[in-house]
Motif scaffolding. Structure first.
Motif, PDB file in Angstrom:
ATOM      1  N   THR A   1     -78.928  -0.060 -24.661  1.00  0.00           N
ATOM      2  CA  THR A   1     -80.249   0.575 -24.678  1.00  0.00           C
ATOM      3  C   THR A   1     -80.961   0.519 -26.021  1.00  0.00           C
ATOM      4  O   THR A   1     -82.176   0.705 -26.076  1.00  0.00           O
ATOM      5  CB  THR A   1     -80.127   2.048 -24.248  1.00  0.00           C
ATOM      6  OG1 THR A   1     -79.251   2.729 -25.160  1.00  0.00           O
ATOM      7  CG2 THR A   1     -79.578   2.154 -22.830  1.00  0.00           C
ATOM      8  N   THR A   2     -80.250   0.278 -27.080  1.00  0.00           N
ATOM      9  CA  THR A   2     -80.887   0.291 -28.399  1.00  0.00           C
ATOM     10  C   THR A   2     -81.758  -0.942 -28.592  1.00  0.00           C
ATOM     11  O   THR A   2     -81.358  -2.062 -28.273  1.00  0.00           O
ATOM     12  CB  THR A   2     -79.823   0.352 -29.511  1.00  0.00           C
ATOM     13  OG1 THR A   2     -79.052   1.543 -29.351  1.00  0.00           O
ATOM     14  CG2 THR A   2     -80.481   0.347 -30.885  1.00  0.00           C
ATOM     15  N   ARG A   3     -82.966  -0.734 -29.104  1.00  0.00           N
ATOM     16  CA  ARG A   3     -83.850  -1.834 -29.457  1.00  0.00           C
ATOM     17  C   ARG A   3     -83.888  -1.904 -30.987  1.00  0.00           C
ATOM     18  O   ARG A   3     -84.354  -0.986 -31.660  1.00  0.00           O
ATOM     19  CB  ARG A   3     -85.251  -1.622 -28.880  1.00  0.00           C
ATOM     20  CG  ARG A   3     -85.286  -1.679 -27.369  1.00  0.00           C
ATOM     21  CD  ARG A   3     -84.924  -3.077 -26.847  1.00  0.00           C
ATOM     22  NE  ARG A   3     -84.760  -3.099 -25.381  1.00  0.00           N
ATOM     23  CZ  ARG A   3     -83.578  -3.097 -24.776  1.00  0.00           C
ATOM     24  NH1 ARG A   3     -82.462  -3.055 -25.493  1.00  0.00           N
ATOM     25  NH2 ARG A   3     -83.511  -3.135 -23.479  1.00  0.00           N
ATOM     26  N   TRP A   4     -83.409  -3.020 -31.499  1.00  0.00           N
ATOM     27  CA  TRP A   4     -83.161  -3.167 -32.933  1.00  0.00           C
ATOM     28  C   TRP A   4     -84.433  -3.657 -33.624  1.00  0.00           C
ATOM     29  O   TRP A   4     -84.520  -4.800 -34.063  1.00  0.00           O
ATOM     30  CB  TRP A   4     -82.004  -4.125 -33.149  1.00  0.00           C
ATOM     31  CG  TRP A   4     -80.763  -3.698 -32.423  1.00  0.00           C
ATOM     32  CD1 TRP A   4     -80.441  -3.954 -31.128  1.00  0.00           C
ATOM     33  CD2 TRP A   4     -79.706  -2.911 -32.964  1.00  0.00           C
ATOM     34  NE1 TRP A   4     -79.235  -3.372 -30.811  1.00  0.00           N
ATOM     35  CE2 TRP A   4     -78.759  -2.723 -31.920  1.00  0.00           C
ATOM     36  CE3 TRP A   4     -79.465  -2.338 -34.221  1.00  0.00           C
ATOM     37  CZ2 TRP A   4     -77.590  -1.999 -32.109  1.00  0.00           C
ATOM     38  CZ3 TRP A   4     -78.288  -1.620 -34.405  1.00  0.00           C
ATOM     39  CH2 TRP A   4     -77.365  -1.452 -33.364  1.00  0.00           C
TER      40      TRP A   4
ATOM     41  N   TYR B   1     -83.466  -7.130 -28.859  1.00  0.00           N
ATOM     42  CA  TYR B   1     -82.449  -7.046 -27.809  1.00  0.00           C
ATOM     43  C   TYR B   1     -81.047  -7.302 -28.353  1.00  0.00           C
ATOM     44  O   TYR B   1     -80.122  -7.559 -27.588  1.00  0.00           O
ATOM     45  CB  TYR B   1     -82.770  -8.025 -26.683  1.00  0.00           C
ATOM     46  CG  TYR B   1     -83.856  -7.536 -25.753  1.00  0.00           C
ATOM     47  CD1 TYR B   1     -83.551  -6.676 -24.696  1.00  0.00           C
ATOM     48  CD2 TYR B   1     -85.182  -7.905 -25.928  1.00  0.00           C
ATOM     49  CE1 TYR B   1     -84.543  -6.213 -23.839  1.00  0.00           C
ATOM     50  CE2 TYR B   1     -86.181  -7.452 -25.086  1.00  0.00           C
ATOM     51  CZ  TYR B   1     -85.858  -6.609 -24.042  1.00  0.00           C
ATOM     52  OH  TYR B   1     -86.841  -6.146 -23.198  1.00  0.00           O
ATOM     53  N   GLY B   2     -80.899  -7.234 -29.647  1.00  0.00           N
ATOM     54  CA  GLY B   2     -79.580  -7.369 -30.247  1.00  0.00           C
ATOM     55  C   GLY B   2     -79.023  -8.770 -30.157  1.00  0.00           C
ATOM     56  O   GLY B   2     -77.803  -8.951 -30.160  1.00  0.00           O
ATOM     57  N   TYR B   3     -79.905  -9.763 -30.109  1.00  0.00           N
ATOM     58  CA  TYR B   3     -79.508 -11.163 -29.948  1.00  0.00           C
ATOM     59  C   TYR B   3     -78.696 -11.367 -28.670  1.00  0.00           C
ATOM     60  O   TYR B   3     -77.827 -12.226 -28.607  1.00  0.00           O
ATOM     61  CB  TYR B   3     -78.738 -11.664 -31.176  1.00  0.00           C
ATOM     62  CG  TYR B   3     -79.556 -11.624 -32.431  1.00  0.00           C
ATOM     63  CD1 TYR B   3     -80.509 -12.593 -32.695  1.00  0.00           C
ATOM     64  CD2 TYR B   3     -79.396 -10.582 -33.355  1.00  0.00           C
ATOM     65  CE1 TYR B   3     -81.292 -12.537 -33.856  1.00  0.00           C
ATOM     66  CE2 TYR B   3     -80.159 -10.517 -34.518  1.00  0.00           C
ATOM     67  CZ  TYR B   3     -81.112 -11.498 -34.747  1.00  0.00           C
ATOM     68  OH  TYR B   3     -81.876 -11.449 -35.887  1.00  0.00           O
ATOM     69  N   HIS B   4     -79.005 -10.561 -27.666  1.00  0.00           N
ATOM     70  CA  HIS B   4     -78.458 -10.754 -26.329  1.00  0.00           C
ATOM     71  C   HIS B   4     -79.503 -11.492 -25.481  1.00  0.00           C
ATOM     72  O   HIS B   4     -80.698 -11.389 -25.748  1.00  0.00           O
ATOM     73  CB  HIS B   4     -78.129  -9.422 -25.654  1.00  0.00           C
ATOM     74  CG  HIS B   4     -77.048  -8.650 -26.343  1.00  0.00           C
ATOM     75  ND1 HIS B   4     -77.323  -7.677 -27.277  1.00  0.00           N
ATOM     76  CD2 HIS B   4     -75.697  -8.710 -26.239  1.00  0.00           C
ATOM     77  CE1 HIS B   4     -76.187  -7.167 -27.717  1.00  0.00           C
ATOM     78  NE2 HIS B   4     -75.181  -7.777 -27.109  1.00  0.00           N
ATOM     79  N   ILE B   5     -79.058 -12.177 -24.464  1.00  0.00           N
ATOM     80  CA  ILE B   5     -79.980 -12.829 -23.542  1.00  0.00           C
ATOM     81  C   ILE B   5     -80.833 -11.768 -22.854  1.00  0.00           C
ATOM     82  O   ILE B   5     -80.315 -10.788 -22.313  1.00  0.00           O
ATOM     83  CB  ILE B   5     -79.209 -13.644 -22.492  1.00  0.00           C
ATOM     84  CG1 ILE B   5     -78.549 -14.870 -23.132  1.00  0.00           C
ATOM     85  CG2 ILE B   5     -80.141 -14.067 -21.364  1.00  0.00           C
ATOM     86  CD1 ILE B   5     -79.503 -15.954 -23.545  1.00  0.00           C
ATOM     87  N   ALA B   6     -82.140 -11.950 -22.896  1.00  0.00           N
ATOM     88  CA  ALA B   6     -83.056 -11.024 -22.229  1.00  0.00           C
ATOM     89  C   ALA B   6     -83.985 -11.792 -21.299  1.00  0.00           C
ATOM     90  O   ALA B   6     -85.039 -11.298 -20.914  1.00  0.00           O
ATOM     91  CB  ALA B   6     -83.862 -10.240 -23.257  1.00  0.00           C
ATOM     92  N   THR B   7     -83.588 -13.021 -20.962  1.00  0.00           N
ATOM     93  CA  THR B   7     -84.384 -13.898 -20.111  1.00  0.00           C
ATOM     94  C   THR B   7     -83.624 -14.216 -18.837  1.00  0.00           C
ATOM     95  O   THR B   7     -82.399 -14.119 -18.781  1.00  0.00           O
ATOM     96  CB  THR B   7     -84.684 -15.212 -20.850  1.00  0.00           C
ATOM     97  OG1 THR B   7     -83.460 -15.727 -21.384  1.00  0.00           O
ATOM     98  CG2 THR B   7     -85.668 -15.003 -21.982  1.00  0.00           C
ATOM     99  N   GLY B   8     -84.372 -14.628 -17.826  1.00  0.00           N
ATOM    100  CA  GLY B   8     -83.765 -14.995 -16.561  1.00  0.00           C
ATOM    101  C   GLY B   8     -83.801 -16.492 -16.333  1.00  0.00           C
ATOM    102  O   GLY B   8     -83.748 -17.308 -17.255  1.00  0.00           O
TER     103      GLY B   8
END
Length: 934
Positions: A897-900, A680-687
Motif C-alpha cells: 500500500t505504500t506509495r514511495w 509503486y516501489g519498482y513493482h510492476i503496476a501495468t497489465g
C-alpha cells in the motif's frame, strides 16, 4: 581477415520442409564470407529437374525472398536448387550444396478422395487394401481430416508429425499433409490404415457451463495415394465407400480431457494384415464443410524432445507424483508390465499446492490419461490424440514397484527452428529468459495459444499481438504466423471486418467475442508488420493489407467517425496487478485511452504497410487518419505539462512507445512514468498492454536505470518473483502462486502464458542491443545498454542473412563489446559512450571505460524522504525486514500500500504503526553505514 566465400544450401519457400505449397516459391540463401564488409553484387541460381538444368542470373544484393526465376512447378515435380554468388569485390563463390524440394500441391481437379468415417464421434480405425502392380518410381500420400489422423502403410507410420493436420478455421480452411511414401510400398497387396480421432474438431469450447461444440458433424478423414510407376503410368488410391472401419484401442480421446486406451483391444496387424475384415463395418460418407483441402504452408507439430523424471514425490495423501523439473507441453510415455485388464491413471498439472497436485486451475479440463494393460509382458504406450500442460504427473494404480525410469515426458510443439538466444551471468534473469522460451514452445502448438493446460488453449489475438516480436527473435515462426493469419483474415471477413478475440473463433457464445476489442483485434495490423520487420517478408504485408485496412475502417465505422475509440467491449490494460482476482479488467488506465492509442497504432501501421506495398493513396489516407487520432488523443488525454488524464503507468507507456508524444511533452511524460514506477516501489503496476512496453518507454525517455530496477525486482508483482518461486514458464498472473505456496484464488490462473514474457524483446534489442534497422536485418542496429546490476549480457540471432550477435562484459571498470555482423548486411553500432560506427560484415571488438556509479548515503531515519528510502535497496530492505520480523502480515500490507513518493517522510505511512515496529525500523536504518558506499 581474409578467406573464402561460401553459400549455404538455399531455402525454397517459407521453411525447410521438403514440400512447397506454391508453384513459384521464393528463394533465400545465406553467405558466409571470410572477408570483412562483404556484399553481394549478383548471384546465379541453378535449377535441376531430373538431369536437365537451367540457370538464372540476378544482379544486386537481394538474397532473401528472391522471386522464383523459373517456370512454375508442376504437381509432384521435384527440383534441386543451388546458388553461387558474386561479391562486390568480383570474387565468385563455389556453388552451394543443392536443396531438394517437391511441389506438394495437387493440380486442378486432382483431389478425388472422399471424406469418410464411422459416423460417430468415437475414435476409429479405417482401412483398405490395394494392389501395387509393378516397379514403383515414386509414391506420394496426401492426407487430412476434420479431426486428427495418422496414417499407416503396411503397418508402418509414414511420418513423425503428430496431431495432424492441426487446427485451422475448419469451415473455411483445411490443410493436407504430403509425404513421400515410396519406401513403404511393396509389390502385390498393400494395406492402407488411418487412425482417426476428434482432435479440435469435436471439442467443446467455452468457459465452465458455457462450453459447447462449435464444429458440427463427426470426424472424417480423406487420403489420396498417388503411385508413379517406372513405366510412366500412374495409379491413385483414395478413401471412399469401399473402406471399412472399426473401433480400436483408443476408447476415448479429447484435447482437454485426455485419452483412454485399452491395449486389450489392439490388433497389431490391423494396418498390415491382408486377412478378411471380419467384424469391420463399411465406412460412411461424412458431411463436412465444403472446403477444398490445401497443402500445409507451415511446419507440423512433432515430438521435439523427451525428458526424464527428476524427482519422485509421495504427497501428503500418499499419492505418487513424478516431477519432470520443467513445465512443458505434451504427454508421457510409460513402459509397464502387469496383469491383463489392469488400468493405470495419469493426472497432469503444472504445480503442486500444499504438496498435492494443483488441478484447480485446469477448470473443466480433466487432463487425465488412462491405460489398460493387455497383460502380454512389457508394454510401452503414449497417447497421441491429446496434449497436456504439466510439470507433475500423479500416477494411480501402477502395478508392482514403480521406477522413474519407466516414464518419460514428450515435449510437443510445432517444429520451428530456434533462431535466437539471450544470456547473462545473472541467474534469475537467465532463468526468466528460459521461461519465456519454454512458454513459447508450449503455446506454439499448431496455432499461437494463450495457455496449454486448462479448458481453453485458444488463439487469443491479444497474446500474440504483444509477443510476436519476441517470438520472431527466438524462433523462425514466419511460416507459422503467416498460416495463422490466413485464418485471422477469414474469420475477420465472416465477422464483417471485426477481428475476433480468438482465432479460430470458436466461442461465439462468449459476450463480445465478435466485437472489436483494442489490443486484441490489432493483431491483424501488428503481426504482419512484425513479420515484415523481422523476416523481411513483404509478402506478409501484401497478403494482409486489405485486412489491415478493413480493421481500421471497422473501428472508424464503430466510432461514427470520431477519432476517439471510447465505446464497445474493451479489455483495456487486462490483468493490472491492482485488479481484483475475479475482475481482471478493472485496470488503473482508462480503457478508452488504451483503445484510442491502439486505433492510432493500427492506422499508422496500415499507412506504413500501404507505403511498403506501393499504394501511395492508401498510405496518405491512413497517415492522415493516424494524424487526426493522434491530435485527438493528445487533446483529450494529455495536458500541456505532460500529464495523462489517466495518471497510470500504462497510459504513459502507450503514449511514449506508440509515438503519440514528442519533444518536451514526451520528456515530461517519461519523468512522470519514472515517478510512478518508483512510487509503486519498482513493482510492476501495468497489465497486459503496458507491461510489454514499459521498459521501452522508460528507455526512450532516458530512464534506463528505472527500467533496470523494475527488471531486477524480485518481490511480487515483478518479472522475477515467479522465478524465485520456482517458475519454469511465464505465468498468466504476476501472483499465479501466492507467497505462501497457494494458487491464486481467481478462476483464471495459468502457469504457462507467454504474454507477460514479451519483455524479452527489450532484453534482446536494448540490453544486448541487437535489433533490425531495416526489414529482415538487412541493416542492423547494435546499441548495447549497460545495466548497473549486470556484469554482462549477450544475444544472438540467426537473421535471414546469417548469424548476428552482440555481447558486452565488464572487467573492472572496462567494458568489452563484441559484435558479429553477417555477410551481405551492414550495422550501425552505437556504444554507451555515444560513439557510433558504421560497419559491414565481420567480427568487431571495442572497449570503453564505464565504472559503475558510486553511491553515497546520508544518515537515514524516520524523517527520511520515502523516495530516498526506496531508491536505496539496502534501506528499503531494512525497513521491510524490521517490520516483517515482528509482524509479517503488516510488512506485506505496508509493501503493498505504500506509495514511495518524494516530499513525504517515512514517518507518514507509519503513523498508525505500533511503537515497537517503529523503533525496530529506526534502529535498522541507523545501523546502515553513511557516506560513500563501495
Amino acid at each position: 581477415m581474409t578467406g573464402a566465400v561460401t553459400v549455404n544450401a538455399p531455402r525454397i519457400g517459407l521453411s525447410a520442409e521438403p514440400f512447397v505449397a506454391t508453384a513459384t516459391p521464393r528463394l533465400s540463401w545465406k553467405t558466409v564470407a571470410g572477408t570483412d564488409d562483404w556484399t553481394q553484387a549478383g548471384a546465379e541460381i541453378e535449377l535441376t529437374v531430373g538431369t536437365a538444368g537451367t540457370t538464372a542470373t540476378i544482379d544486386g544484393d537481394q538474397s532473401v525472398f528472391v522471386a522464383w526465376p523459373f517456370a512454375p512447378l508442376r504437381p509432384r515435380e521435384t527440383v534441386r536448387v543451388r546458388v553461387r554468388v558474386r561479391g562486390a569485390d568480383g570474387v565468385v563463390s563455389p556453388w552451394s550444396e543443392p536443396t531438394e524440394a517437391t511441389a506438394g500441391f495437387l493440380g486442378t481437379g486432382e483431389w478425388g478422395a472422399r471424406f469418410v468415417g464411422s459416423g460417430s464421434d468415437d475414435p476409429q480405425l479405417l482401412r483398405a487394401a490395394f494392389e501395387v502392380r509393378g516397379l514403383v518410381r515414386r509414391a506420394f500420400l496426401y492426407a487430412t481430416a476434420f479431426g486428427a489422423y495418422d496414417v499407416r502403410l503396411n503397418g508402418a507410420t509414414v511420418d513423425d508429425a503428430v496431431l495432424k493436420p492441426g487446427w485451422t478455421s475448419y469451415q473455411w480452411r483445411l490443410l493436407y499433409d504430403v509425404t513421400d511414401v515410396t519406401a513403404h510400398l511393396r509389390s502385390g497387396t498393400n494395406t492402407f490404415g488411418i487412425e482417426l480421432a476428434g482432435g479440435w474438431y469435436t471439442e467443446a469450447y467455452g468457459f465452465r457451463d458455457r462450453a459447447r461444440r462449435f464444429y458440427e458433424g463427426s470426424p472424417a478423414a480423406a487420403a489420396q495415394l498417388v503411385i508413379e510407376y517406372e513405366d510412366g503410368t500412374t495409379a491413385t488410391v483414395v478413401t471412399d465407400e469401399s473402406w471399412r472401419c472399426s473401433p480400436g484401442p483408443v476408447v476415448a480421446a479429447s484435447i482437454y480431457q485426455g485419452e483412454t486406451y485399452d491395449a486389450r483391444l489392439l490388433d497389431p496387424g490391423w494396418a498390415s494384415s491382408t486377412v478378411a475384415d471380419g467384424d469391420w463395418s463399411p465406412v460412411v460418407p461424412v458431411e463436412v464443410p465444403a472446403v477444398r483441402p490445401r497443402p500445409r504452408t507451415s511446419q507440423p507439430v512433432r515430438v521435439i524432445e523427451r525428458r526424464e523424471v527428476v524427482d519422485v514425490i509421495t504427497t501428503p495423501s500418499g499419492a505418487t507424483v513424478v516431477d519432470f523439473g520443467q513445465n512443458l507441453v505434451g504427454w508421457v510415455r510409460i513402459t509397464v508390465s502387469g496383469p491383463r485388464g489392469h488400468t493405470i491413471t495419469l493426472r497432469h498439472a503444472e504445480v503442486l499446492e500444499r504438496g498435492e497436485l494443483g488441478t484447480r486451475p485446469l477448470r473443466n479440463a480433466a487432463a487425465t490419461d488412462r491405460y489398460t494393460l493387455a497383460g502380454d509382458g512389457e508394454e510401452t504406450w503414449e497417447p497421441k490424440w491429446t496434449f497436456h500442460g504439466f510439470r507433475y504427473v500423479e500416477i494411480h494404480d501402477w502395478p508392482g514397484e514403480f521406477s522413474p525410469a519407466s516414464i518419460s515426458a514428450a515435449v510437443v510443439h510445432t517444429d520451428l527452428p530456434r533462431t535466437g538466444g539471450f544470456s547473462t551471468s545473472h541467474a534469475l534473469l537467465n532463468r526468466l529468459h528460459e521461461n519465456v522460451v519454454w512458454g513459447m514452445r508450449g503455446n506454439f502448438l499448431s496455432i499461437p495459444t494463450d495457455c496449454p493446460q486448462r479448458d481453453e488453449r485458444l488463439g487469443w489475438t491479444g497474446d500474440i499481438q504483444v509477443f510476436a516480436p519476441t517470438a520472431s527473435f527466438l524462433y523462425d515462426c514466419n511460416a507459422f504466423l503467416r498460416s495463422w493469419l490466413e485464418d485471422v483474415r477469414l474469420e475477420q471477413t465472416a465477422a464483417g471486418g471485426v477481428v475476433p478475440m480468438v482465432v479460430p473463433a470458436v466461442i461465439p457464445q462468449v459476450p463480445g467475442q465478435l466485437e472489436p476489442v483494442a489490443a486484441w483485434g490489432d493483431a491483424v495490423t501488428v503481426v504482419p508488420a512484425v513479420l515484415g520487420e523481422r523476416f523481411g517478408d513483404q509478402g506478409a504485408l501484401g497478403d494482409s493489407l486489405a485486412a489491415m485496412k478493413s480493421w481500421v475502417d471497422t473501428i472508424t465505422a464503430r466510432t461514427g467517425g470520431s477519432p476517439l475509440w471510447e465505446s464497445g467491449v474493451q479489455f483495456g490494460d487486462w490483468l493490472d496487478p491492482d485488479a481484483p482476482p475475479d475482475q481482471p479488467g478493472r485496470a488503473k488506465t482508462d480503457p478508452g485511452l488504451v483503445a484510442t492509442a491502439y486505433y492510432f497504432r493500427s492506422a499508422d501501421l496500415t499507412a506504413r504497410a500501404a507505403q511498403a506495398c506501393g499504394n501511395a493513396e492508401d498510405a496518405r489516407h491512413y497517415r492522415e487518419l493516424a494524424g487526426r487520432i493522434g491530435d485527438a488523443f493528445r487533446a483529450t488525454y494529455t495536458t500541456a505539462a505532460g500529464r495523462m488524464m489517466s495518471d497510470a503507468p500504462t497510459a504513459y507507456a502507450v503514449a511514449i512507445a506508440f509515438g503519440l508524444v514528442e519533444g518536451e511533452r514526451k520528456a515530461a511524460m517519461g519523468e512522470r512514468l519514472r515517478h510512478l514506477v518508483r512510487a509503486y516501489g519498482y513493482h510492476i503496476a501495468t497489465g497486459f498492454v503496458g507491461t510489454p512496453i514499459i521498459c521501452d518507454a522508460l528507455t526512450a525517455t532516458g530512464h534506463v536505470d528505472t527500467a533496470a530496477r523494475l527488471l531486477a525486482q524480485t518481490e511480487s508483482p515483478s518479472w522475477l518473483y515467479p522465478v524465485t518461486m520456482g517458475a519454469t514458464t511465464i505465468w498468466e498472473r504476476w501472483d499465479s502462486m501466492l507467497e505462501d505456496g497457494s494458487i491464486n484464488p481467481g478462476q483464471m490462473t495459468s502457469f504457462n502464458h507467454y504474454a507477460l514474457g514479451a519483455v524479452a524483446d527489450w532484453l534482446h534489442r536494448v540490453v544486448a542491443g541487437l535489433a533490425p534497422l531495416e526489414p529482415g536485418y538487412r541493416r542492423i542496429r547494435i546499441a548495447p545498454t549497460l545495466l548497473d546490476f549486470l556484469d554482462d549480457a549477450s544475444a544472438w540471432h540467426e537473421t535471414p542473412y546469417g548469424r548476428a550477435s552482440s555481447a558486452w562484459r565488464r572487467d573492472g571498470e572496462v567494458v568489452r563489446f563484441d559484435v558479429e555482423v553477417p555477410a551481405n548486411t551492414r550495422a550501425r553500432v552505437r556504444l554507451p559512450s555515444g560513439v557510433e560506427h558504421e560497419v559491414g560484415s565481420g567480427s568487431y571488438t571495442w572497449t570503453e571505460r564505464h565504472p559503475r556509479p558510486r553511491r553515497s548515503r546520508a544518515e537515514l531515519g524516520l524523517d527520511s524522504d520515502l523516495a530516498t528510502i526506496v531508491d536505496d535497496r539496502e534501506a528499503y530492505r531494512a525497513v521491510l525486514g524490521a517490520i516483517s520480523a515482528i509482524d509479517p502480515d503488516r510488512a506485506a500490507a505496508f509493501r503493498r500500500t505504500t506509495r514511495w513518493t518524494p516530499g513525504r517522510s517515512l514517518r507518514d505511512p507509519l503513523s498508525h504503526t505500533p511503537l515497537d515496529v517503529v523503533d525496530a525500523i529506526e534502529k535498522a536504518l541507523a545501523a546502515l553505514p553513511a557516506g560513500e558506499l563501495s
